[in-house]
Scaffold this motif. Structure first.
Motif, PDB file in Angstrom:
ATOM      1  N   SER A  30      -4.835   2.442   1.617  1.00  0.00           N
ATOM      2  CA  SER A  30      -4.740   1.601   0.824  1.00  0.00           C
ATOM      3  C   SER A  30      -3.994   2.049  -0.166  1.00  0.00           C
ATOM      4  O   SER A  30      -4.193   3.442   0.084  1.00  0.00           O
ATOM      5  N   GLY A  31      -3.461   1.344  -0.808  1.00  0.00           N
ATOM      6  CA  GLY A  31      -2.730   2.797  -2.021  1.00  0.00           C
ATOM      7  C   GLY A  31      -2.777   1.275  -3.411  1.00  0.00           C
ATOM      8  O   GLY A  31      -2.881   0.353  -3.332  1.00  0.00           O
ATOM      9  N   PRO A  32      -2.875   1.811  -5.115  1.00  0.00           N
ATOM     10  CA  PRO A  32      -3.254   0.904  -5.559  1.00  0.00           C
ATOM     11  C   PRO A  32      -1.754  -0.381  -6.097  1.00  0.00           C
ATOM     12  O   PRO A  32      -0.663   0.182  -5.922  1.00  0.00           O
ATOM     13  N   LEU A  33      -2.197  -1.337  -6.326  1.00  0.00           N
ATOM     14  CA  LEU A  33      -1.197  -1.980  -6.371  1.00  0.00           C
ATOM     15  C   LEU A  33      -0.468  -2.368  -7.833  1.00  0.00           C
ATOM     16  O   LEU A  33       0.510  -2.417  -8.002  1.00  0.00           O
ATOM     17  N   SER A  34      -1.552  -1.604  -8.729  1.00  0.00           N
ATOM     18  CA  SER A  34      -0.791  -1.528  -9.889  1.00  0.00           C
ATOM     19  C   SER A  34      -0.035  -0.112 -10.609  1.00  0.00           C
ATOM     20  O   SER A  34      -0.187   0.379 -11.610  1.00  0.00           O
ATOM     21  N   ILE A  35       1.002   0.181  -9.592  1.00  0.00           N
ATOM     22  CA  ILE A  35       1.638   1.556  -9.354  1.00  0.00           C
ATOM     23  C   ILE A  35       2.324   1.699 -10.496  1.00  0.00           C
ATOM     24  O   ILE A  35       2.919   3.093 -11.205  1.00  0.00           O
ATOM     25  N   SER A  69       0.854   9.123  -5.641  1.00  0.00           N
ATOM     26  CA  SER A  69       0.599  10.384  -4.985  1.00  0.00           C
ATOM     27  C   SER A  69       1.564  11.075  -4.501  1.00  0.00           C
ATOM     28  O   SER A  69       0.720  12.732  -4.730  1.00  0.00           O
ATOM     29  N   GLY A 106      -0.466   0.103 -14.311  1.00  0.00           N
ATOM     30  CA  GLY A 106      -1.500   0.536 -14.527  1.00  0.00           C
ATOM     31  C   GLY A 106      -1.943   1.063 -15.330  1.00  0.00           C
ATOM     32  O   GLY A 106      -1.235   1.884 -16.266  1.00  0.00           O
ATOM     33  N   GLY A 163       1.911   1.693  -3.454  1.00  0.00           N
ATOM     34  CA  GLY A 163       1.442   2.154  -4.391  1.00  0.00           C
ATOM     35  C   GLY A 163       0.280   4.085  -3.915  1.00  0.00           C
ATOM     36  O   GLY A 163       0.536   5.286  -5.169  1.00  0.00           O
ATOM     37  N   ASN A 177       0.891  -1.250  -0.018  1.00  0.00           N
ATOM     38  CA  ASN A 177      -0.317  -0.151   0.091  1.00  0.00           C
ATOM     39  C   ASN A 177       0.879   1.147   0.423  1.00  0.00           C
ATOM     40  O   ASN A 177       0.667   2.059  -0.342  1.00  0.00           O
ATOM     41  N   ASN A 179      -0.138   4.651 -14.433  1.00  0.00           N
ATOM     42  CA  ASN A 179       0.820   3.812 -13.935  1.00  0.00           C
ATOM     43  C   ASN A 179       2.380   5.659 -14.251  1.00  0.00           C
ATOM     44  O   ASN A 179       2.200   6.979 -14.875  1.00  0.00           O
TER      45      ASN A 179
END
Length: 446
Positions: A224-229, A185, A232, A181, A178, A235
């Motif tokens: 939580s953070g994106p798994l596909s950073i 940001s 994706g 991910g 997380n 990305n």
């Protein structure tokens, strides 16, 4: 399997005992170099101004800082030390990644790290993991963060900062995923500082330190953070780089086998690293016994990415208005190297040396891809002499690069020269001894 999962397996499972001794030694050398460059920057205007800002913001002034005898809140102390580490452009570089991660990781691990942990081996491991992750993000970008106008240290650096903070704060695997991910940001930092030599570049370091710590705390508390950073739709390579030119396989290639911490180059000159191969070439001309009036012109061959940093606009580069601008001026730096045979912090005390300014105007460039860039920052030039001869100089591996490194004695001399600008010999050597024996300490005193 997502790249963040592969990286987290490495981050979470790495044991200090499994890190090769040479990697631990190199990590300590990089920390030592960062400390020296920070101390030497103690009286830089941007450091003094940042201290005043952090002093106003601090409520718990319990962490010593490296630039004076005051204390700040732990995060602000690390941020200020990071600003100082990068302020003189004398800090190290991972050349292939085009990344200054030690300026982020040394303060994070020594200033903030010893605030949350007394385990020096954990702190060293955090530093190494931070470098391994940040460097791979930078390498995978293939220089395209810079091409898009972003500072690679600001973009890749946050991933190193988050990874190191995850170790210091004992995050579990899900929390580290997380954190990586979320880091996407918090990546930011544009290269517009080049337009007027402003202070925003050093704030990229401070921002990465602060955001890395914050993101790790967010993840530890189940944000939580994106798994596909990394792969994706939106990305980081698409948003900050040129995705089709990137190579994401570099994120995990030889992870734990080839140690990126060993690939970091320590600067012999306090200037933009892109110029170092050309400075070496100019010094080589001097060492040939040439005099300035024997040289009619010098034409340099420069890779695409460095041009916007050290070459353009060329007319402005001929006459830098500040020490900071001078450090990003290819012709001025080459002229200094030619006349003095070296570049030191004192080289920038007089920007109006007539012979330097006149010689700088003899220097021009064209874009040409170099063999080895960006793993190396090479220098290639042709010097046209008044008698009609043309002399070619080629430096394929710049001095200080990991394949042409400073010896430990040279590194030690650099540290002591920097530290003793403001510290007495006893205190400078005390810091040196602590870093050499860091794995055996339970605190770091400054």
């Amino acid at each position: 399997m997502f790249y963040s999962e592969i990286l987290v397996d490495f981050i979470f499972n790495l044991k200090y005992e499994n890190i090769p001794n040479v990697v631990v030694q190199r990590a300590k050398e990089l920390m030592l170099d960062s400390l020296g460059t920070a101390i030497a920057a103690s009286k830089e205007e941007c450091v003094l101004n940042a201290f005043k800002a952090f002093e106003n913001l601090s409520t718990e002034k319990n962490t010593p800082i490296w630039v004076n005898d005051q204390k700040l809140d732990p995060i602000y102390a690390a941020m200020l030390d990071g600003i100082a580490s990068h302020a003189l452009d004398f800090d190290d570089t991972h050349t292939e990644a085009i990344l200054h991660a030690s300026a982020i990781l040394t303060p994070l691990c020594l200033s903030y790290g010893f605030h949350v942990s007394q385990d020096a081996k954990k702190i060293i491991k955090a530093f190494i993991i931070g470098w391994e992750i940040a460097a791979r993000v930078g390498i995978a970008s293939k220089g395209t963060f810079h091409k898009r106008g972003f500072h690679t240290t600001a973009i890749a650096g946050i991933f190193g900062s988050v990874s190191a903070s995850a170790i210091l704060l004992d995050l579990n695997k899900e929390q580290i995923i997380n954190a990586l991910g979320l880091a996407g940001s918090f990546a930011s930092g544009v290269n517009e500082f080049l337009s007027n030599g402003s202070n925003s570049k050093v704030l990229h370091i401070a921002n990465a330190i602060k955001n890395g710590i914050m993101v790790a705390h967010f993840a530890k508390n189940n944000m939580s953070g994106p798994l596909s950073i990394f792969e994706g739709r939106d990305n980081i390579f698409k948003c900050f780089g040129i995705e089709e030119e990137c190579d994401k396989t570099e994120l995990s290639k030889s992870l734990g086998e080839i140690w990126q911490t060993m690939q970091v180059s320590i600067k012999p000159y306090p200037s933009c690293h892109f110029a170092h191969g050309l400075i070496d070439c100019a010094i080589a001309l001097k060492n040939d016994g040439l005099k300035a009036d024997e040289i009619k012109s010098i034409h340099c061959f420069v890779d695409e990415v460095p041009i916007s940093f050290i070459c353009d606009p060329l007319e402005a580069k001929y006459t830098p208005n500040s020490a900071y601008e001078a450090k990003f001026s290819m012709p001025f730096l080459m002229a200094l190297g030619f006349f003095d045979g070296k570049i030191t912090l004192e080289s920038y005390e007089n920007l109006k040396r007539e012979e330097v300014l006149e010689f700088a105007k003899k220097i021009s460039y064209e874009k040409r891809k170099s063999q080895g860039f960006p793993k190396y920052f090479p220098g290639h030039l042709e010097a046209s002499l008044q008698d009609g001869r043309i002399i070619q100089k080629d430096v394929f591996i710049n001095k200080g690069n990991f394949d042409n490194p400073l010896s430990f004695e040279e590194l030690k001399a650099k540290f002591l020269a920097n530290a003793q600008i403001y510290l007495d010999n006893a205190k400078a050597n005390k810091i040196l001894d602590q870093i050499i024996n860091l794995e055996n300490l339970n605190h770091f005193s400054f």
